[in-house]
Scaffold this active site. Structure first.
Site, PDB file in Angstrom:
ATOM      1  N   HIS B  61       0.837  -1.197   0.000  1.00 47.56           N
ATOM      2  CA  HIS B  61       0.000   0.000   0.000  1.00 47.56           C
ATOM      3  C   HIS B  61       0.877   1.254   0.000  1.00 47.56           C
ATOM      4  O   HIS B  61       0.571   2.237  -0.678  1.00 47.56           O
ATOM      5  CB  HIS B  61      -0.906  -0.014   1.239  1.00 47.56           C
ATOM      6  CG  HIS B  61      -2.194   0.715   1.051  1.00 47.56           C
ATOM      7  ND1 HIS B  61      -3.110   0.413   0.068  1.00 47.56           N
ATOM      8  CD2 HIS B  61      -2.749   1.764   1.734  1.00 47.56           C
ATOM      9  CE1 HIS B  61      -4.149   1.215   0.152  1.00 47.56           C
ATOM     10  NE2 HIS B  61      -3.945   2.065   1.150  1.00 47.56           N
ATOM     11  N   TYR B  74       2.436   9.905   2.130  1.00 51.17           N
ATOM     12  CA  TYR B  74       1.676   8.880   2.832  1.00 51.17           C
ATOM     13  C   TYR B  74       2.648   8.123   3.716  1.00 51.17           C
ATOM     14  O   TYR B  74       3.763   7.809   3.300  1.00 51.17           O
ATOM     15  CB  TYR B  74       1.022   7.903   1.849  1.00 51.17           C
ATOM     16  CG  TYR B  74       0.365   6.719   2.514  1.00 51.17           C
ATOM     17  CD1 TYR B  74      -0.769   6.890   3.296  1.00 51.17           C
ATOM     18  CD2 TYR B  74       0.877   5.431   2.371  1.00 51.17           C
ATOM     19  CE1 TYR B  74      -1.377   5.803   3.922  1.00 51.17           C
ATOM     20  CE2 TYR B  74       0.269   4.346   2.989  1.00 51.17           C
ATOM     21  CZ  TYR B  74      -0.856   4.532   3.759  1.00 51.17           C
ATOM     22  OH  TYR B  74      -1.453   3.458   4.379  1.00 51.17           O
TER      23      TYR B  74
END
Lengths: 147, 147
Positions: B61, B74
């Site tokens: 991810h 992120y």
């Protein structure tokens, strides 16, 4: 990707002629494989405390964090929105008022922090405005994060 | 305190002769009074998924997050410890497996992210390994944090 790569911790770099100083912002050690200790906290204000007072106490708690032995960085942020329309099942834990995080360079620094009287006074202030607390110690998902 | 103060975003600075590039680490805008949009997420893995698979999916991810329009940064970190011996009443929310955070430069960037097909594919991957999710939008406790 842009990156500062040095033997020394990047925030120790400075060049007076340029007026540039790199900030210790990620608080990731750049020594390969070595990572900061990071603790994250969910804070719930005590019943009956106004949002305004809670915010003032968070500001005060942030101010008090400066100079605590071993504590490299402290950040506390208010929870502004808590969306429930998630694309996966919603994890309903109730209302949270703020999220704090502490950074420590290593275990020695963390122990120095725990032993410090200034830290103990800081925690006493915490008792005056934190109704409930959920702590997490976090770690990188892979060694790539420590590079 | 050491600080990099420039008109431009600090991470755009570079000086080839020194080989120095400042990293966009705090992702705080240095334009006074302007702050990044930050979303924090508590992640719980699906029932029956092994820790190893969950960790692999977190790594994946993280890799997939690179290049998503509007997403400045992120970060996802595993929960390593969940202490219960708090100095104020413990906030018992049950087990959490990871904590993620997203940074956006402003509302326009956030909207660009939301509209992006790459972001939608990323969320589809999220459905494969996130059993439950608790999102928070956070904000600085005072304007000092935006300076």
């Amino acid at each position: 990707m842009l990156a500062l790569r040095r033997e020394r911790a990047p925030w120790l770099l400075s060049n007076d002629s340029l007026g540039l100083v790199a900030l210790p912002d990620t608080y990731q050690s750049f020594e390969k494989g070595k990572e900061m200790i990071r603790m994250l906290y969910l804070l719930v204000k005590p019943e009956g405390m106004s949002d305004e007072q809670f915010k003032r106490e968070c500001v005060r708690h942030d101010e008090m964090s400066h100079g605590i032995p071993g504590l490299l960085k402290y950040e506390v942020r208010l929870v502004a929105e808590q969306p429930t329309d998630t694309h996966v099942p919603f994890f309903d834990i109730g209302h949270v008022d703020a999220i704090g995080e502490c950074w420590f360079e290593n275990e020695e620094a963390y122990q120095r922090y725990l032993d410090s009287d200034i830290r103990k006074t800081w925690f006493e202030h915490g008792k005056t405005f934190i109704g409930k607390l959920k702590p997490f110690r976090t770690e990188a998902v892979s060694s790539r994060h420590g590079e």
